[in-house]
Design a protein around this motif. Sequence first.
Motif, PDB file in Angstrom:
ATOM      1  N   ASN A 101     -19.246  22.552  -4.087  1.00 15.83           N
ATOM      2  CA  ASN A 101     -18.593  23.264  -5.171  1.00 15.83           C
ATOM      3  C   ASN A 101     -17.440  22.476  -5.777  1.00 15.83           C
ATOM      4  O   ASN A 101     -17.285  22.416  -7.003  1.00 15.83           O
ATOM      5  N   GLU A 102     -16.629  21.847  -4.921  1.00 13.73           N
ATOM      6  CA  GLU A 102     -15.432  21.163  -5.420  1.00 13.73           C
ATOM      7  C   GLU A 102     -15.757  19.894  -6.195  1.00 13.73           C
ATOM      8  O   GLU A 102     -14.886  19.327  -6.875  1.00 13.73           O
ATOM      9  N   PHE A 161     -18.885  32.718 -10.725  1.00 17.57           N
ATOM     10  CA  PHE A 161     -19.583  31.892 -11.717  1.00 17.57           C
ATOM     11  C   PHE A 161     -20.995  31.570 -11.231  1.00 17.57           C
ATOM     12  O   PHE A 161     -21.972  31.723 -11.964  1.00 17.57           O
ATOM     13  N   TRP A 162     -21.082  31.094  -9.990  1.00 17.74           N
ATOM     14  CA  TRP A 162     -22.386  30.734  -9.434  1.00 17.74           C
ATOM     15  C   TRP A 162     -23.298  31.955  -9.323  1.00 17.74           C
ATOM     16  O   TRP A 162     -24.485  31.897  -9.659  1.00 17.74           O
ATOM     17  N   CYS A 192     -13.304  32.534  -3.949  1.00 14.31           N
ATOM     18  CA  CYS A 192     -12.785  31.781  -5.092  1.00 14.31           C
ATOM     19  C   CYS A 192     -13.526  32.247  -6.334  1.00 14.31           C
ATOM     20  O   CYS A 192     -14.584  32.872  -6.259  1.00 14.31           O
ATOM     21  N   GLN A 241     -18.225  30.368 -18.695  1.00 13.68           N
ATOM     22  CA  GLN A 241     -18.365  29.661 -17.429  1.00 13.68           C
ATOM     23  C   GLN A 241     -19.699  29.990 -16.752  1.00 13.68           C
ATOM     24  O   GLN A 241     -20.367  29.112 -16.218  1.00 13.68           O
ATOM     25  N   GLU A 289     -15.226  30.576  -8.374  1.00 13.63           N
ATOM     26  CA  GLU A 289     -16.527  29.940  -8.548  1.00 13.63           C
ATOM     27  C   GLU A 289     -17.655  30.720  -7.892  1.00 13.63           C
ATOM     28  O   GLU A 289     -18.816  30.613  -8.305  1.00 13.63           O
ATOM     29  N   THR A 309     -18.411  19.780  -8.382  1.00 14.12           N
ATOM     30  CA  THR A 309     -19.312  20.186  -9.461  1.00 14.12           C
ATOM     31  C   THR A 309     -18.548  20.336 -10.762  1.00 14.12           C
ATOM     32  O   THR A 309     -17.502  20.988 -10.809  1.00 14.12           O
ATOM     33  N   THR A 310     -19.071  19.744 -11.803  1.00 10.84           N
ATOM     34  CA  THR A 310     -18.551  19.938 -13.155  1.00 10.84           C
ATOM     35  C   THR A 310     -19.666  20.518 -13.996  1.00 10.84           C
ATOM     36  O   THR A 310     -20.665  19.853 -14.268  1.00 10.84           O
ATOM     37  N   ALA A 311     -19.517  21.764 -14.389  1.00  7.31           N
ATOM     38  CA  ALA A 311     -20.566  22.420 -15.166  1.00  7.31           C
ATOM     39  C   ALA A 311     -20.598  21.862 -16.582  1.00  7.31           C
ATOM     40  O   ALA A 311     -19.546  21.638 -17.189  1.00  7.31           O
ATOM     41  N   THR A 370     -18.936  23.957   0.471  1.00  5.55           N
ATOM     42  CA  THR A 370     -17.869  22.960   0.368  1.00  5.55           C
ATOM     43  C   THR A 370     -18.113  21.872   1.406  1.00  5.55           C
ATOM     44  O   THR A 370     -18.852  22.081   2.382  1.00  5.55           O
ATOM     45  N   TYR A 404     -22.527  27.213 -15.838  1.00  4.76           N
ATOM     46  CA  TYR A 404     -23.042  27.043 -14.486  1.00  4.76           C
ATOM     47  C   TYR A 404     -24.552  27.283 -14.448  1.00  4.76           C
ATOM     48  O   TYR A 404     -25.269  26.661 -13.661  1.00  4.76           O
TER      49      TYR A 404
END
Length: 495
Positions: free
Chosen positions: A127-128, A66-67, A61, A35, A63, A130-132, A105, A39
């Motif tokens: 963020n919500e 990940f970020w 969260c 992940q 993410e 985003t599809t990496a 967000t 990202y």
Amino acid sequence: MNLARLISEIAAKYTDKPAIIFEGTTWTYRDFDRQVQHYAVALTHLGIKKGDRVAVQLPKCIEVLFWHFAILSIGAIALPLNPDYRPEEIVYFLTDSSSSLFITTRHLYSKVQSAVQHLSDLQILFNEETTAPQAEEFTEYATGGDDIAMICYTSGTTGRSKGAAISHRNLIANTQALHQAWAWSDRDILLHVLPLFHVHGLNVATLGCLHAGATMIMFEKFEPRRVWETLVSKHCTIFMGVPTIYQRLINEWANLEPKPDLAQMRVFISGSAPLSDQQFYQFEKLTGFRILERYGMTETGMNASNLITPEHRQAKSVGFPLSGVEIRIVNADGHDVDVSQVGEVWIRGANVFQGYWQMPEKTAEAFVDGWFRTGDLGFQDANDNNRLYLVGRAKELIITGGFNVYPKEVENVLESHESVKESAIIGLPDQDFGEKVVAAIALKDGMNISPEILIEHCKGRLASYKCPKQIFFVTELPRNAMGKIQKNILAQQVL
């Protein structure tokens, strides 16, 4: 010397082992590493490159992590931001850092949109939505050890918030020192209830766990009863909190039947604000565990820690310098004080930050011949291997009638009274003495006592010049997100 690469290499050793369990969803080390790489690719598609600043303002969260590690992977610089920051604060951080990308967000952005929409060079990413990319993997880690990994803004209780520029080398050195000090292992299970925008939750807890190849159970929010239950049911070995969290755990203990079996726990760790000796002893009496207190700050990460062996932990002490960290105690002239004398704590080591972002004057003021001036006041105990004790902030030192008063000493005496829940000592202008000692006090539930009785309580234990000349009562002491008492707010309330 890239922190994200180091974590990726560790992940390769523990591929199928649970790395993070966030609110019931498990990511193995392989899942987590993939992940982060996906990202990182997403960031490169947005044109983010080495040295660019990327601000992340998200609720807690998975993410966030990940970020964060993706930003570090490509050599960009991460700015973790508190979701509770107000629009004016967000504009300042984004502008001061010249951020290229703001990850947030839609809900949080709606609160700041009118304030930040004039920043024409700033990209916004929700963020919500985003599809990496899943087909590509990121393999280049374009940084050296002294490249900046993060800019973490100080609380800014006086003047403008300063952005502490923290390098990959700073983070790696500090993580390795803590690994040694706290005997981290891949068998550990950490219960994580801290925010991820703060160095305590992000660099100390999360990074420490991943670096060890351990497993982290992460809650979105802190709930005392759930913590006690999870420590037992998930066989946790490490817990980190701030004094406010420990006080709420203490309060909840009385409601627990049967009492938790903590046989598998190794250590409870506290930081971000001073732990009172009352909390230290009460927690030990209830649970049998001595809380391990350590000493750190945004600019340096962790500097000192009590030892992992419980019998070598002391109330009100932050322990001994970590491996690779040097500590001096100096007077106002910059000369070392005699052992056991109070002075300002100076720090030197690979953990110390690179300087304040775009503030060369502030950076120059903060360093003397390579030593970082922390602004903390403390002393070392000559009879206990120079164990370090902190007594307050240099800016909070009260000089009354020519005598120095260290707030922590007076607070400890006040909190020894059975009616006092917590206290804060501040200095206010006084025509005769220059400053006078003033106490803000929150009483325990159901208690009622006069200021005069508490002043007499102090006079029996302290020199008269140290005793409060004025006491005012508050329901709760104002604190920031990590539990530090905001004395500047108290001063404004009483002036």
